[in-house]
Design a protein around this motif. Structure first.
Motif, PDB file in Angstrom:
ATOM      1  N   ASP A 188       0.904  -1.160   0.000  1.00 13.31           N
ATOM      2  CA  ASP A 188       0.000   0.000   0.000  1.00 13.31           C
ATOM      3  C   ASP A 188       0.938   1.203   0.000  1.00 13.31           C
ATOM      4  N   ALA A 189       1.337   1.601  -1.186  1.00 18.79           N
ATOM      5  CA  ALA A 189       2.538   2.415  -1.355  1.00 18.79           C
ATOM      6  C   ALA A 189       2.353   3.881  -0.948  1.00 18.79           C
ATOM      7  N   PRO A 190       3.428   4.501  -0.449  1.00 23.07           N
ATOM      8  CA  PRO A 190       3.399   5.950  -0.269  1.00 23.07           C
ATOM      9  C   PRO A 190       3.200   6.584  -1.646  1.00 23.07           C
ATOM     10  N   CYS A 191       2.327   7.580  -1.733  1.00 16.97           N
ATOM     11  CA  CYS A 191       1.975   8.135  -3.049  1.00 16.97           C
ATOM     12  C   CYS A 191       1.630   9.609  -2.907  1.00 16.97           C
ATOM     13  N   SER A 192       1.248  10.218  -4.033  1.00 10.69           N
ATOM     14  CA  SER A 192       0.930  11.644  -3.992  1.00 10.69           C
ATOM     15  C   SER A 192      -0.408  11.901  -3.313  1.00 10.69           C
ATOM     16  N   GLY A 193      -1.233  10.883  -3.124  1.00 10.78           N
ATOM     17  CA  GLY A 193      -2.460  11.012  -2.328  1.00 10.78           C
ATOM     18  C   GLY A 193      -3.560  11.838  -2.979  1.00 10.78           C
ATOM     19  N   GLU A 194      -3.541  11.958  -4.297  1.00 10.35           N
ATOM     20  CA  GLU A 194      -4.548  12.800  -4.960  1.00 10.35           C
ATOM     21  C   GLU A 194      -5.973  12.296  -4.751  1.00 10.35           C
ATOM     22  N   GLY A 195      -6.096  10.981  -4.528  1.00  9.07           N
ATOM     23  CA  GLY A 195      -7.433  10.394  -4.373  1.00  9.07           C
ATOM     24  C   GLY A 195      -8.089  10.712  -3.042  1.00  9.07           C
ATOM     25  N   GLN A 202      -8.899  19.654   1.145  1.00 12.79           N
ATOM     26  CA  GLN A 202      -7.879  20.617   0.705  1.00 12.79           C
ATOM     27  C   GLN A 202      -7.769  20.604  -0.820  1.00 12.79           C
ATOM     28  N   ALA A 203      -7.119  21.638  -1.345  1.00 11.40           N
ATOM     29  CA  ALA A 203      -6.827  21.655  -2.770  1.00 11.40           C
ATOM     30  C   ALA A 203      -5.824  20.539  -3.074  1.00 11.40           C
ATOM     31  N   VAL A 204      -6.002  19.891  -4.233  1.00 10.54           N
ATOM     32  CA  VAL A 204      -5.052  18.850  -4.624  1.00 10.54           C
ATOM     33  C   VAL A 204      -3.750  19.541  -5.029  1.00 10.54           C
ATOM     34  N   ARG A 205      -2.665  19.072  -4.459  1.00  8.68           N
ATOM     35  CA  ARG A 205      -1.352  19.666  -4.752  1.00  8.68           C
ATOM     36  C   ARG A 205      -0.936  19.367  -6.182  1.00  8.68           C
ATOM     37  N   ALA A 239      -1.190  -1.082  -4.275  1.00  2.32           N
ATOM     38  CA  ALA A 239      -2.306  -0.143  -4.132  1.00  2.32           C
ATOM     39  C   ALA A 239      -1.783   1.255  -3.842  1.00  2.32           C
ATOM     40  N   THR A 240      -2.548   2.246  -4.297  1.00  4.14           N
ATOM     41  CA  THR A 240      -2.264   3.641  -3.933  1.00  4.14           C
ATOM     42  C   THR A 240      -3.595   4.370  -3.798  1.00  4.14           C
ATOM     43  N   CYS A 241      -3.537   5.569  -3.239  1.00  7.39           N
ATOM     44  CA  CYS A 241      -4.743   6.405  -3.207  1.00  7.39           C
ATOM     45  C   CYS A 241      -4.515   7.616  -4.114  1.00  7.39           C
TER      46      CYS A 241
END
Ligand SMILES: C[S@@+](CC[C@H](N)C(=O)[O-])C[C@H]1O[C@@H](n2cnc3c(N)ncnc32)[C@H](O)[C@@H]1O
Length: 471
Positions: A188-195, A202-205, A239-241
């Motif tokens: 469950d990988a570290p990710c940019s978390g846009e999901g 918050q605004a998506v970075r 997996a990522t979010c």
């Protein structure tokens, strides 16, 4: 129990997602859903209560809960419900987790007897699901590079009464190979978390291409390590979010190319959940066509957060039975006053069946008898805390009270809802005049559920020993 942060300006919030427009056929619906705050999702802890019971208990406090159709035992609560403050959560009857994240359960399909590695486990939500899928027996290794992310893992497994988890703290890219291979590995990988846009509000970075490439390179290394650690015939879930193909399908595609003929995508989208297939081309790059078997969760499809998951099978060996357990106990077994605790609290003979007691530091811990903690890396913890070593004999840690003493017949103080709330916030209260027990270690019960351990003083005041770290 509800409260909502004011939403940021809707247009600016989603600007960074415009790059996915070509991937989403119903773009307006996607944006509308991404602006809406996320419903809260919980699941019932099968060892303590079923979903109907949890729903009924929440309804008593005015919180409506509706079943999540595609996952047994999961419930949806209104946006903003602070379920972590509710007594059912604190007493381990339920746990909260984003609905989209539950998708890794059917993809990983962990079964009793499997040896499972959760390579990026903090804060432990998916670890808990895996541990339950294994029937709270056998071995789950919950690894995270960050020791601060392992403290919540311990809190989760303790509150839910899970005895089959060991936590380790190493860089997953270098998790050592003990030569046996895991049956299941979750990345469950570290990710940019846009999901997570609906959750954060918050605004998506905006992610620069350099940052994205750096994140993706780490994800490739983590997934490649997971493949190497999985036994032939075993399964890996990545997996990522995030929505970004660079962090999803392209990562899997890169790893598939490193193991030609060995790895294959398993199409495993669960019935009853609207999803989209993985993409097979992105910015001119053609990807493995099997990636259509990956699963994309988009906010407008099933009112969830965004998520990506892909199940991979190592096809370089027949699906064999799990490696037999190594015949060694999870730690040097130690004498524990199990009989004294059983007498003191009137526990049934089988209260501690299936667990062994090990010592770690000044504490005794209960671990599933067939659990195999790794020798390398050495575990940060295994199982759950039972009691202080050499402490006043009958005093059980709260995690142990909840896990092993639900059927206690002696030294149980029954409290009403006011006493329950006082206990769960570590308040002191006077014991009910009808109570006939002795001063000393007690268990505190609300209706048929234990809430934890306490101490009755000679003046009949009851001190709560509910763990601060669970608040
Ligand atoms: C998306 S979170 C995992 C969430 C978790 N599986 C759950 O469901 O509760 C990613 C985790 O990966 C960890 N992490 C980042 N880099 C890592 C690495 N190189 N090795 C192991 N864990 C790593 C982070 O500390 C973080 O806790």
């Amino acid at each position: 129990m509800t409260g909502q942060a004011p939403a940021a300006d809707p247009d600016r919030r989603l600007a960074a997602l415009a790059r996915y427009r070509a991937l989403v056929e119903d773009w307006d619906a996607f944006c509308a859903a991404a602006h809406r705050p996320l419903p809260v999702c919980i699941w019932a802890n099968p060892a303590r209560a079923d979903a109907e019971t949890v729903a009924a208990l929440l309804a008593e406090d005015g919180v409506p809960a509706t079943p999540v159709g595609w996952v047994d035992g999961a419930l949806r609560l209104p946006t903003g419900t602070r379920v972590g403050h509710h007594w059912t959560y604190r007493a381990g009857l339920c746990h909260t987790q984003e609905e989209a994240a539950l998708i890794t359960d059917p993809l990983l399909a962990a079964r009793p007897g499997d040896r499972v590695l959760d390579l990026c486990a903090g804060p432990g939500n998916k670890t808990a699901r895996i541990a339950l899928a294994l029937g709270n027996r056998g071995t789950v290794i919950a690894n995270d590079i960050d020791p601060h992310r392992l403290a919540p893992v311990e809190a989760v497994v303790s509150r839910l009464g899970l005895v089959n988890v060991s936590a380790t703290c190493v860089d997953g890219r270098r998790f050592p190979d003990d030569g046996r291979g895991f049956d299941r590995v979750l990345v469950d990988a570290p990710c940019s978390g846009e999901g997570t846009v609906r959750k954060s509000g918050q605004a998506v970075r905006t992610i620069t291409s350099e940052t994205r490439a750096r994140i993706a390179a780490r994800q490739v290394e983590l997934l490649a390590r997971a493949v190497a650690l999985c036994r032939p015939g075993g399964r890996i879930v990545y997996a990522t979010c995030t929505f970004a193909p660079e962090e999803n399908e392209l990562v899997v595609d890169t790893v598939l190319r490193r193991w030609p003929g060995v790895l294959r995508v398993v199409a495993a989208a669960p019935a009853g959940l609207a999803t989209r297939p993985g993409v097979t081309a992105w910015t001119g790059r053609q990807l493995d066509p099997g990636l259509a078997g990956a699963v994309r969760l988009l906010p407008q499809l099933a009112d969830t957060g965004g998520f990506f998951a892909c199940a991979l099978e190592r096809a370089d060996g027949a699906e064999a039975a799990s490696a037999p357990p190594v015949a060694r106990p999870p730690g040097p077994p130690v004498d524990a006053p199990l009989a004294a605790w059983s007498r003191h609290f009137g526990l049934p003979d089988n209260a501690f069946a299936g667990v062994v007691v090990i010592a770690r530091g000044g504490r005794l811990r209960a671990v599933a008898a067939d659990h195999e903690p790794p020798t390398e890396p050495a575990p940060v913890f295994s199982g759950l805390e039972l009691a202080r070593r050499g402490g006043a004999a009958p005093k059980l840690a709260t995690a142990a009270s909840l896990a092993f003493a639900q059927a206690a017949r002696h030294q149980v103080v029954a409290v009403d809802s006011t006493g329950r709330d006082a206990f769960l916030t570590r308040g002191s209260q006077k014991v009910n005049a009808a109570w006939t027990g002795r001063p000393g270690a007690v268990l505190v019960r609300y209706r048929e559920w234990l809430l934890g351990g306490g101490l009755v003083r000679d003046d009949r005041r009851l001190d709560s020993l509910f763990p601060r770290v669970w608040l």
